[in-house]
Design a protein around this motif. Structure first.
Motif, PDB file in Angstrom:
ATOM      1  N   ALA A   2       0.815  -1.233   0.012  1.00 59.43           N
ATOM      2  CA  ALA A   2       0.177  -0.177  -0.137  1.00 59.43           C
ATOM      3  C   ALA A   2       0.917   1.340  -0.177  1.00 59.43           C
ATOM      4  O   ALA A   2       1.943   1.328   0.732  1.00 59.43           O
ATOM      5  CB  ALA A   2      -0.924  -0.182   1.291  1.00 59.43           C
ATOM      6  N   THR A   9      -4.266   7.352  -2.256  1.00 63.74           N
ATOM      7  CA  THR A   9      -3.493   6.153  -1.867  1.00 63.74           C
ATOM      8  C   THR A   9      -3.812   4.878  -3.108  1.00 63.74           C
ATOM      9  O   THR A   9      -4.469   5.186  -4.178  1.00 63.74           O
ATOM     10  CB  THR A   9      -4.856   5.526  -0.919  1.00 63.74           C
ATOM     11  OG1 THR A   9      -6.146   5.371  -1.160  1.00 63.74           O
ATOM     12  CG2 THR A   9      -4.765   6.311   0.322  1.00 63.74           C
ATOM     13  N   SER A  10      -2.873   4.179  -3.000  1.00 63.87           N
ATOM     14  CA  SER A  10      -2.831   3.176  -3.843  1.00 63.87           C
ATOM     15  C   SER A  10      -2.458   1.803  -3.214  1.00 63.87           C
ATOM     16  O   SER A  10      -2.162   1.498  -2.117  1.00 63.87           O
ATOM     17  CB  SER A  10      -1.212   3.134  -4.658  1.00 63.87           C
ATOM     18  OG  SER A  10      -1.585   4.588  -5.311  1.00 63.87           O
ATOM     19  N   LEU A  11      -3.086   0.633  -3.809  1.00 64.47           N
ATOM     20  CA  LEU A  11      -2.893  -0.617  -3.251  1.00 64.47           C
ATOM     21  C   LEU A  11      -2.596  -1.501  -4.400  1.00 64.47           C
ATOM     22  O   LEU A  11      -3.103  -1.859  -5.375  1.00 64.47           O
ATOM     23  CB  LEU A  11      -4.283  -1.037  -2.763  1.00 64.47           C
ATOM     24  CG  LEU A  11      -4.521  -2.480  -2.086  1.00 64.47           C
ATOM     25  CD1 LEU A  11      -3.359  -2.753  -1.025  1.00 64.47           C
ATOM     26  CD2 LEU A  11      -6.057  -2.883  -1.640  1.00 64.47           C
ATOM     27  N   PHE A  12      -1.551  -2.262  -4.154  1.00 65.83           N
ATOM     28  CA  PHE A  12      -1.092  -3.283  -5.132  1.00 65.83           C
ATOM     29  C   PHE A  12      -0.858  -4.890  -4.475  1.00 65.83           C
ATOM     30  O   PHE A  12      -0.555  -4.733  -3.262  1.00 65.83           O
ATOM     31  CB  PHE A  12       0.494  -2.818  -5.615  1.00 65.83           C
ATOM     32  CG  PHE A  12       0.717  -1.387  -6.249  1.00 65.83           C
ATOM     33  CD1 PHE A  12       0.154  -1.350  -7.638  1.00 65.83           C
ATOM     34  CD2 PHE A  12       0.721  -0.420  -5.560  1.00 65.83           C
ATOM     35  CE1 PHE A  12       0.120  -0.170  -8.295  1.00 65.83           C
ATOM     36  CE2 PHE A  12       0.782   1.018  -6.196  1.00 65.83           C
ATOM     37  CZ  PHE A  12       0.497   1.095  -7.369  1.00 65.83           C
ATOM     38  N   HIS A  13      -0.931  -5.605  -5.380  1.00 65.11           N
ATOM     39  CA  HIS A  13      -0.508  -6.986  -5.157  1.00 65.11           C
ATOM     40  C   HIS A  13       0.481  -7.439  -5.984  1.00 65.11           C
ATOM     41  O   HIS A  13       0.558  -7.223  -6.989  1.00 65.11           O
ATOM     42  CB  HIS A  13      -1.872  -8.027  -5.434  1.00 65.11           C
ATOM     43  CG  HIS A  13      -1.573  -9.355  -5.318  1.00 65.11           C
ATOM     44  ND1 HIS A  13      -1.993 -10.310  -6.052  1.00 65.11           N
ATOM     45  CD2 HIS A  13      -0.731 -10.030  -4.216  1.00 65.11           C
ATOM     46  CE1 HIS A  13      -1.651 -11.615  -5.470  1.00 65.11           C
ATOM     47  NE2 HIS A  13      -0.851 -11.398  -4.489  1.00 65.11           N
ATOM     48  N   GLU A  22      -3.003  -3.381  -9.481  1.00 67.69           N
ATOM     49  CA  GLU A  22      -3.099  -2.377  -8.944  1.00 67.69           C
ATOM     50  C   GLU A  22      -4.835  -2.664  -8.354  1.00 67.69           C
ATOM     51  O   GLU A  22      -5.417  -3.079  -9.423  1.00 67.69           O
ATOM     52  CB  GLU A  22      -3.037  -1.161  -9.373  1.00 67.69           C
ATOM     53  CG  GLU A  22      -3.601   0.138  -8.630  1.00 67.69           C
ATOM     54  CD  GLU A  22      -3.353   1.355  -8.877  1.00 67.69           C
ATOM     55  OE1 GLU A  22      -3.483   2.342  -8.254  1.00 67.69           O
ATOM     56  OE2 GLU A  22      -2.714   1.506 -10.070  1.00 67.69           O
ATOM     57  N   TYR A  23      -5.254  -2.275  -7.257  1.00 68.75           N
ATOM     58  CA  TYR A  23      -6.577  -2.782  -6.812  1.00 68.75           C
ATOM     59  C   TYR A  23      -7.138  -1.600  -6.098  1.00 68.75           C
ATOM     60  O   TYR A  23      -6.375  -0.762  -5.398  1.00 68.75           O
ATOM     61  CB  TYR A  23      -6.457  -3.971  -5.869  1.00 68.75           C
ATOM     62  CG  TYR A  23      -6.461  -5.296  -6.527  1.00 68.75           C
ATOM     63  CD1 TYR A  23      -7.504  -5.925  -7.256  1.00 68.75           C
ATOM     64  CD2 TYR A  23      -5.070  -5.665  -6.711  1.00 68.75           C
ATOM     65  CE1 TYR A  23      -7.220  -6.990  -8.102  1.00 68.75           C
ATOM     66  CE2 TYR A  23      -4.868  -6.931  -7.357  1.00 68.75           C
ATOM     67  CZ  TYR A  23      -5.868  -7.486  -7.950  1.00 68.75           C
ATOM     68  OH  TYR A  23      -5.734  -8.694  -8.575  1.00 68.75           O
ATOM     69  N   GLU A  24      -8.194  -1.452  -5.954  1.00 66.16           N
ATOM     70  CA  GLU A  24      -9.108  -0.434  -5.105  1.00 66.16           C
ATOM     71  C   GLU A  24      -9.394  -1.032  -3.731  1.00 66.16           C
ATOM     72  O   GLU A  24      -9.500  -0.442  -2.750  1.00 66.16           O
ATOM     73  CB  GLU A  24     -10.410  -0.069  -5.674  1.00 66.16           C
ATOM     74  CG  GLU A  24     -10.215   0.661  -7.134  1.00 66.16           C
ATOM     75  CD  GLU A  24     -11.575   1.224  -7.348  1.00 66.16           C
ATOM     76  OE1 GLU A  24     -12.559   1.314  -6.530  1.00 66.16           O
ATOM     77  OE2 GLU A  24     -11.657   1.737  -8.601  1.00 66.16           O
ATOM     78  N   CYS A  25      -9.385  -2.496  -3.772  1.00 64.50           N
ATOM     79  CA  CYS A  25      -9.246  -3.329  -2.558  1.00 64.50           C
ATOM     80  C   CYS A  25      -9.230  -4.658  -2.735  1.00 64.50           C
ATOM     81  O   CYS A  25      -9.294  -5.002  -3.875  1.00 64.50           O
ATOM     82  CB  CYS A  25     -10.998  -3.076  -1.828  1.00 64.50           C
ATOM     83  SG  CYS A  25     -12.146  -3.760  -2.781  1.00 64.50           S
TER      84      CYS A  25
END
Length: 107
Positions: A2, A9-13, A22-25
Motif C-alpha cells: 500500500a 492512496t494506492s494498493l498493489f498485489h 493495482e486494486y481498489e480493495c
C-alpha cells in the motif's frame, strides 16, 4: 503493498513472478474469496465512507472468511490504518476492540 502520495492512496498485489496488479480493495489468504465477494459488493460505496466506516467494512470482510465457530476479536485481528493526514498506524488491542465492538452493537 500500500502507498500514499500526492495522487492519493494506492494498493498493489505483488506476485512472486514479479507481476504487479493495482486494486481498489483486495483480500488474500486461504479463505479470501468470501472477503473479496464482500468487498466487491460494496466497492461503489467505499470511496464515500468515513475512516470509521472503512475500518468496519474491513472487519466485516474478514469476518466473512472466518470459520463458522470463530468470531473476530482483538486477539485474532490486527488493524492498521493509512490515512492522508496521519501517520501509518497499527492500532493497539484496545483500539481494535473499539472497532470490533462497533460491529457487535449494530447486529
Amino acid at each position: 503493498m500500500a502507498g500514499l502520495d500526492n495522487s492519493g492512496t494506492s494498493l498493489f498485489h505483488v506476485c512472486p513472478s514479479g507481476n504487479l496488479y493495482e486494486y481498489e480493495c483486495f483480500a488474500l489468504g486461504s479463505r479470501s474469496q468470501a472477503s473479496k465477494t464482500y468487498l466487491e459488493k460494496y466497492i461503489d460505496t467505499l470511496k464515500e465512507c468515513t475512516s470509521v466506516e472503512l475500518i468496519k467494512h474491513a472487519i466485516k470482510a474478514l469476518a466473512e472468511a472466518q470459520q463458522t465457530n470463530e468470531n473476530i476479536s482483538s486477539s485474532n485481528c490486527s488493524i492498521a490504518v493509512a490515512h492522508e493526514n496521519k501517520e501509518f498506524a497499527v492500532l493497539d488491542e484496545s483500539e481494535a476492540s473499539y472497532y470490533i465492538n462497533l460491529l457487535d452493537e449494530t447486529k
